[in-house]
Scaffold this motif. Structure first.
Motif, short mmCIF file in Angstrom:
data_model
loop_
_atom_site.label_atom_id
_atom_site.label_comp_id
_atom_site.label_asym_id
_atom_site.label_seq_id
_atom_site.Cartn_x
_atom_site.Cartn_y
_atom_site.Cartn_z
N SER A 67 29.41 16.93 62.72
CA SER A 67 29.41 17.98 61.71
C SER A 67 28.08 18.74 61.71
O SER A 67 28.05 19.97 61.58
CB SER A 67 29.67 17.39 60.32
N GLY A 70 27.92 20.79 64.75
CA GLY A 70 28.85 21.90 64.54
C GLY A 70 28.22 22.99 63.70
O GLY A 70 28.38 24.18 63.97
N THR A 253 31.25 15.69 55.64
CA THR A 253 31.56 15.93 57.06
C THR A 253 32.98 16.47 57.21
O THR A 253 33.23 17.34 58.04
CB THR A 253 31.39 14.65 57.89
N THR A 257 34.02 20.19 58.71
CA THR A 257 35.00 20.31 59.78
C THR A 257 36.06 21.35 59.45
O THR A 257 36.39 22.21 60.28
CB THR A 257 35.68 18.95 60.06
N THR A 447 32.40 19.44 66.38
CA THR A 447 32.84 18.80 65.14
C THR A 447 34.18 18.09 65.32
O THR A 447 34.40 17.00 64.77
CB THR A 447 32.92 19.83 63.99
#
Length: 493
Positions: A67, A70, A253, A257, A447
């Motif tokens: 995450s 990402g 997280t 996402t 992610t």
């Protein structure tokens, strides 16, 4: 806005300004990969250890890493818009570097609160720097210049020089002495990059000084509205996942996402709508072609970016790292293998593309090959992982060496060529935003890879099989669609 129409061939046959961008990005990558080499290892290190970490479960640590990484590649969506519409590429790179350096120094403070704050700062700063420095590289070349791909390959080699040194220096200091010392040294690297940028400013000859398409007052207000909506959405998602019983860290997280998956859907909808209204009849087909490249890149990075999580823990837990009876190399050092191979093979790939010229495979073919190769690298790890699960036999380091070699070849087929194609497929006035979308593909892949790794943490063999199988399958799909994608790309090779 000024551009270079007659590049001075003073840096390996490329514009001299490339050397400035080369070294700035080298130090920025040193800072990022130095921190990245330590991140998951620090998260899982027990609180009772002599060099204590945060004592987080392996699966949760993988999700956090996915995450966070990402987010690092999501923020360029905003960073590209800010550069294109507000401050120009050059200032965006400068401000981003300052924020990144501050983030690393916050992580150097031995306190959990400043650690998380530093991670956020690095993500925000990277959003300003990462897409826009690549955009400046693209502006050093005229349209149709055959040296463009070679220039990006050379630029990519600079990235990996920093990436090679970082795990050895920051990783060694962090693992063997103090985690926060390693984080601090990463900040020093970014500071050196800022000094290099200031010294080499004159070589840029005004490239990126002004925004390509200054935003109107209404557009600026719209961006503030979007920012507020994003914050509210993330807060609502965190609340929802918490109500569903997820712990606070997992809820965050999961929310990140969902946000990362929603952003490209919304963004491509807007880009496609704009291209439909464009006077350029080739705009919409090129955007459609870019979607193919985006999906291929996302699947590729889903595997590749697990180097800092899944492969790092594989090295630490499953690999025999003993060199002699009294010395074992730190697991973080193995993350220098990939950039070392990049430094070795980037000139080779660059020379091949220059020699082949128009006879070189087009970008979709390179993408398909990259996906097959990176998928095979994860499928290969099923063998040593199964042996370790069966009887505790530790893998030799050569398994990871071969995996990193395969991933390096895949990376050189996909990343510099995809970056170069992105600069040529972007509609007029949207270069920074398209480069942000290119990095957003890494965000999506990273992610998703983190969530898969977290969900299959109790069965690593299944994790390798799922991720590797997905990459191979999409590689086959891209091979079957090569003619269609080539037609959409038109003159872009």
């Amino acid at each position: 806005m000024s551009t270079l129409t007659s590049p001075e061939k003073t840096f390996f046959g490329h514009p001299r300004a490339l050397s400035t961008l080369f070294f700035v990005e080298m130090w920025e990558r040193f800072s990022y990969y130095g921190m990245r080499a330590l991140l998951v290892l620090y998260l899982v290190q027990p609180l009772t250890d002599q060099n204590p970490g945060l004592g987080i479960d392996d699966g949760v640590a993988k999700a956090i890493y996915g995450s966070y990484a990402g987010l690092v590649y999501l923020t360029p969506v905003a960073g590209g818009w800010i550069a294109d519409r507000l401050i120009g590429l050059r200032r965006a790179v400068l401000y981003g570097g300052i924020v990144i350096a501050a983030g690393h120094f916050l992580m150097a403070v031995p306190a959990e609160g400043t650690f998380w704050l530093g991670l956020v700062a690095i993500a925000l700063g990277t959003g300003l720097l990462k897409p826009n420095i690549s955009g400046m590289v693209g502006k050093l070349y005229t349209e149709g210049d055959d040296k463009r791909d070679a220039g990006f390959s050379l630029f990519y080699m600079g990235i990996n020089i920093g990436s090679f040194a970082a795990p050895l220096i920051c990783g060694g200091l962090g693992q063997q002495y103090d985690w926060h010392l390693g984080f601090g040294v990463a900040g020093i690297g970014m500071t050196l990059g800022l000094v290099q940028y200031a010294i080499g400013r004159r070589r840029l000859h005004g490239v990126g000084d002004e925004p390509d398409m200054p935003a109107t007052a209404a557009e600026r207000r719209s961006m503030w509205v979007i920012a507020v909506v994003v914050v509210v959405l993330v807060g609502a998602l965190v609340g929802l996942f918490s109500l569903l019983g997820q712990p606070p860290v997992t809820a965050v997280t999961s929310s990140v996402t969902v946000l990362i998956l929603l952003v490209p859907i919304w963004y491509f909808w807007r880009v496609l709508r704009t291209s439909r209204e464009s006077d350029d009849p080739r705009a919409r087909p090129k955007v459609t072609a870019f979607i193919w490249l985006f999906l291929g890149a996302a699947v590729f990075w889903m595997i590749f970016e697990q180097s800092g999580s899944t492969l790092s823990l594989f090295a630490d837990n499953v690999t025999n790292l003993a060199v002699t009876s009294g010395f074992s190399i730190p697991a973080s050092w193995l993350q220098s293998i990939n950039p070392m191979f990049i430094v070795i093979f980037a000139p080779v790939f660059s020379a091949i593309w220059l020699r082949w010229g128009e006879r070189a495979p087009r970008t979709p073919v390179k993408f398909a090959l990259a996906l097959l190769i990176v998928g095979a690298s994860f499928l290969l790890l099923i063998v040593p992982m199964s042996a370790y699960q069966d009887d505790g036999t530790k893998a030799t380091v050569w398994w990871l060496v071969v995996v990193y070699l395969l991933q390096t070849w895949g990376e050189l087929l996909l990343s510099p060529n995809g970056l170069s194609a992105t600069t040529r497929l972007a509609p007029q006035g949207a270069l920074g935003q398209f480069l942000a979308l290119w990095f957003l593909a890494t965000s999506v892949g990273t992610t998703v890879g983190g969530q898969i790794a977290a969900a299959t943490s109790s069965d690593p063999v299944l994790s390798f099989a799922v991720c590797g199988g997905m990459a191979v399958a999409f590689g086959v799909v891209m091979f079957t669609a090569v003619r269609r994608i080539n037609a959409l790309m038109g003159e872009v090779h």
